[in-house]
Design an enzyme around this catalytic site. Structure first.
Site, PDB file in Angstrom:
ATOM      1  N   VAL A 145     -14.493   1.926 -29.356  1.00 58.02           N
ATOM      2  CA  VAL A 145     -15.678   1.635 -30.150  1.00 58.02           C
ATOM      3  C   VAL A 145     -16.663   0.865 -29.276  1.00 58.02           C
ATOM      4  O   VAL A 145     -16.292  -0.121 -28.622  1.00 58.02           O
ATOM      5  CB  VAL A 145     -15.347   0.811 -31.407  1.00 58.02           C
ATOM      6  CG1 VAL A 145     -16.618   0.523 -32.207  1.00 58.02           C
ATOM      7  CG2 VAL A 145     -14.334   1.548 -32.275  1.00 58.02           C
ATOM      8  N   LYS A 192     -17.876   5.244 -32.337  1.00 60.85           N
ATOM      9  CA  LYS A 192     -16.442   5.399 -32.123  1.00 60.85           C
ATOM     10  C   LYS A 192     -16.165   6.788 -31.582  1.00 60.85           C
ATOM     11  O   LYS A 192     -16.716   7.773 -32.068  1.00 60.85           O
ATOM     12  CB  LYS A 192     -15.698   5.190 -33.449  1.00 60.85           C
ATOM     13  CG  LYS A 192     -14.178   5.290 -33.358  1.00 60.85           C
ATOM     14  CD  LYS A 192     -13.559   5.009 -34.719  1.00 60.85           C
ATOM     15  CE  LYS A 192     -12.047   5.060 -34.672  1.00 60.85           C
ATOM     16  NZ  LYS A 192     -11.442   4.774 -36.006  1.00 60.85           N
ATOM     17  N   ASP A 226      -5.510   0.851 -44.379  1.00 60.62           N
ATOM     18  CA  ASP A 226      -5.565  -0.010 -43.190  1.00 60.62           C
ATOM     19  C   ASP A 226      -6.388  -1.265 -43.465  1.00 60.62           C
ATOM     20  O   ASP A 226      -7.163  -1.706 -42.611  1.00 60.62           O
ATOM     21  CB  ASP A 226      -6.148   0.767 -42.005  1.00 60.62           C
ATOM     22  CG  ASP A 226      -5.795   0.141 -40.660  1.00 60.62           C
ATOM     23  OD1 ASP A 226      -4.917  -0.747 -40.632  1.00 60.62           O
ATOM     24  OD2 ASP A 226      -6.394   0.526 -39.649  1.00 60.62           O
ATOM     25  N   GLY A 232      -8.666   0.976 -28.377  1.00 59.14           N
ATOM     26  CA  GLY A 232      -7.368   1.189 -28.997  1.00 59.14           C
ATOM     27  C   GLY A 232      -6.554   2.225 -28.261  1.00 59.14           C
ATOM     28  O   GLY A 232      -6.909   2.676 -27.167  1.00 59.14           O
ATOM     29  N   GLY A 233      -5.439   2.631 -28.875  1.00 57.65           N
ATOM     30  CA  GLY A 233      -4.564   3.580 -28.217  1.00 57.65           C
ATOM     31  C   GLY A 233      -5.188   4.949 -28.023  1.00 57.65           C
ATOM     32  O   GLY A 233      -4.972   5.600 -27.011  1.00 57.65           O
TER      33      GLY A 233
END
Length: 303
Positions: A77, A92, A185, A72-73
């Site tokens: 993970v 993570k 989320d 991700g940004g």
């Protein structure tokens, strides 16, 4: 006796002596002194990692990173295997280029605290938080392997599948909300069916979770979550409660029904009820939503 030390040895020793005196002076309380010493250790960890030749694929001398499963940004993970037990785990961590950025570190430590406070069959278990050689935190969680988003691309759903998925979601949300948190989320990317079994589906990723009544800008985040599943109040940056997650659950239910082999008017009506823009028109809580779904009042802890 000849001095065979490197030319800059005495300068480093002198600076360390000054630092040690500053840390141990009378200007700081014992608690502040401990915090400052830990910050120094953290800085030394990061510096040493840049100079060392340790295998980056081995974490804490215990876990082998086998595959990068999400990039991700700000975080990555990995699927990891314990070197002695052979068990699989998800790990993570902030991206290496964000090792010196305090924001991802702070958010991940907060995610660990929230995850460690939650224990439920429909929530992915947070197992431990580690410190990497460069000072980054690494969050160790149970490994599930599949995401609902991937399964939706592989086969259609029956109304029974949809009901089973939503039952798991509502049980998980009920536990999250009872602990005083809002997930913020909820989406097919963060729903993991253990063994592909919808009745054992688990909610994952508490990276942007909040305490009920809080808003994301309190943590220097203009917006957090996925815009296509975020409630109107979350998009507006308002204080959130569990009904915000129920809005996302309504959009999730609508998505599931679009993959369903046959129409179910009762599930469609529930999706509309959950995704009302006014929080006051949604079910009061996840347990009420479960009742509207027609699910069991109480699922066994071990299923």
């Amino acid at each position: 006796m000849a001095d065979n030390q490197p030319a800059d040895f005495h300068e480093v020793a002198h600076r360390f002596s000054d630092l040690w005196q500053a840390l141990n002076g009378d200007a700081h309380s014992p608690d502040i002194r401990k915090m400052l010493i830990d910050k120094v250790r953290d800085a030394l960890d990061r510096g040493e990692a840049r100079l060392g030749d340790a295998d980056p694929a081995i974490i804490a001398n215990s876990f082998v990173l086998e595959a990068l499963v999400h990039d991700g940004g700000a975080a990555q993970v990995y699927r990891a295997r314990h070197r002695d037990l052979g068990t699989l785990h998800a790990i993570k961590m902030p991206r290496p280029d964000r090792a010196d950025d305090p924001v991802p570190r702070k958010l991940m430590l907060r995610e660990a605290e929230i995850g460690m406070a939650l224990r439920h069959p429909n929530i992915v278990a947070t197992q431990i938080i580690l410190r990497l050689a460069d000072g980054r935190p690494a969050l160790v969680m149970e490994w599930i392997g599949s995401r609902l988003a991937e399964l939706l691309q592989q086969r259609p759903l029956s109304p029974g599948d949809v009901t089973s998925i939503m039952t798991s979601v509502f049980f998980g949300l009920d536990a999250i909300h009872a602990a005083g948190f809002v997930h913020c989320d909820l989406s097919p990317l963060n729903l993991l069916p253990a063994g592909g079994n919808f009745s054992r589906l688990k909610i994952a990723d508490f990276g942007v979770a909040l305490e009920a009544g809080c808003r994301h800008r309190q943590f220097d985040l203009a917006f957090a979550g996925r815009p296509d599943f975020a409630s109107p109040e979350q998009t507006a940056g308002e204080p959130l409660d569990g009904r915000s997650d129920l809005y996302a659950a309504g959009l999730l239910l609508s998505l599931l029904l679009s993959h369903c082999t046959e129409r179910d008017e009762e599930l469609e009506a529930l999706a509309i009820r959950l995704s009302q823009r006014d929080p006051g028109e949604r079910p009061e809580n996840a347990r009420a939503a479960l009742h509207l779904l027609g699910g069991p009042a109480r699922r066994p802890v071990d299923f």
